[in-house]
Design a protein around this motif. Sequence first.
Motif, PDB file in Angstrom:
ATOM      1  N   ASP A  71       0.840  -1.196   0.000  1.00  0.00           N
ATOM      2  CA  ASP A  71       0.000   0.000   0.000  1.00  0.00           C
ATOM      3  C   ASP A  71       0.880   1.253   0.000  1.00  0.00           C
ATOM      4  O   ASP A  71       2.112   1.142  -0.030  1.00  0.00           O
ATOM      5  N   PRO A  72       0.293   2.464   0.046  1.00  0.00           N
ATOM      6  CA  PRO A  72       1.103   3.689  -0.010  1.00  0.00           C
ATOM      7  C   PRO A  72       2.114   3.842   1.123  1.00  0.00           C
ATOM      8  O   PRO A  72       3.099   4.550   0.987  1.00  0.00           O
ATOM      9  N   THR A  73       1.878   3.178   2.266  1.00  0.00           N
ATOM     10  CA  THR A  73       2.816   3.257   3.380  1.00  0.00           C
ATOM     11  C   THR A  73       3.802   2.095   3.374  1.00  0.00           C
ATOM     12  O   THR A  73       4.529   1.889   4.343  1.00  0.00           O
ATOM     13  N   ALA A  74       3.825   1.321   2.296  1.00  0.00           N
ATOM     14  CA  ALA A  74       4.690   0.148   2.112  1.00  0.00           C
ATOM     15  C   ALA A  74       4.285  -1.025   2.997  1.00  0.00           C
ATOM     16  O   ALA A  74       5.069  -1.935   3.218  1.00  0.00           O
ATOM     17  N   VAL A 115       4.165  -2.835  -6.633  1.00  0.00           N
ATOM     18  CA  VAL A 115       4.366  -4.279  -6.676  1.00  0.00           C
ATOM     19  C   VAL A 115       5.869  -4.523  -6.738  1.00  0.00           C
ATOM     20  O   VAL A 115       6.608  -3.812  -7.413  1.00  0.00           O
ATOM     21  N   ARG A 116       6.308  -5.496  -5.960  1.00  0.00           N
ATOM     22  CA  ARG A 116       7.715  -5.908  -5.980  1.00  0.00           C
ATOM     23  C   ARG A 116       7.753  -7.394  -6.258  1.00  0.00           C
ATOM     24  O   ARG A 116       6.801  -8.111  -5.953  1.00  0.00           O
ATOM     25  N   TRP A 117       8.845  -7.855  -6.800  1.00  0.00           N
ATOM     26  CA  TRP A 117       8.970  -9.274  -7.101  1.00  0.00           C
ATOM     27  C   TRP A 117      10.371  -9.763  -6.808  1.00  0.00           C
ATOM     28  O   TRP A 117      11.308  -8.982  -6.680  1.00  0.00           O
ATOM     29  N   GLU A 118      10.463 -11.074  -6.714  1.00  0.00           N
ATOM     30  CA  GLU A 118      11.737 -11.744  -6.480  1.00  0.00           C
ATOM     31  C   GLU A 118      11.758 -12.971  -7.384  1.00  0.00           C
ATOM     32  O   GLU A 118      10.885 -13.836  -7.277  1.00  0.00           O
ATOM     33  N   ALA A 119      12.709 -13.035  -8.274  1.00  0.00           N
ATOM     34  CA  ALA A 119      12.842 -14.193  -9.157  1.00  0.00           C
ATOM     35  C   ALA A 119      13.379 -15.379  -8.361  1.00  0.00           C
ATOM     36  O   ALA A 119      14.142 -15.209  -7.413  1.00  0.00           O
TER      37      ALA A 119
END
Length: 122
Positions: A21-24, A66-70
């Motif tokens: 969200d906006p506050t991480a 959105v963050r990702w990790e391969a």
Amino acid sequence: MSWASGAGAAPDGPGVYAFLDPTAELLYVGKAARLRRRLRDHERAAAGGAGGSPRMQRLYEQAREVRWEATADEDQAALREADLIVALRPRFNASHRDEGRWSYVVLTEVAAGLRLTLSTVP
């Protein structure tokens, strides 16, 4: 829906992704065999496409990043997803809410070695 514009930058292979969200604050964790494709599916659902449940629509409204990790393969993605969900308990991961399901593996030392049990409390 600024998170959706970054979906195309995700790698095409397997991995895990997280909506914040906006506050991480972590909202949701998922896994995918093909990250870019899965995030584009989310992007389409957020824009009103098929498959957007009311719960997921609320997620999309609140998500700002959105963050990702391969990962090396799909099995690693599944393990990483489970680890993150159990440890961080994102509120939109319905399958891991406290509804009588176990979420923790408990190891207890006994005379014969270790005993493994499943628990709903840490």
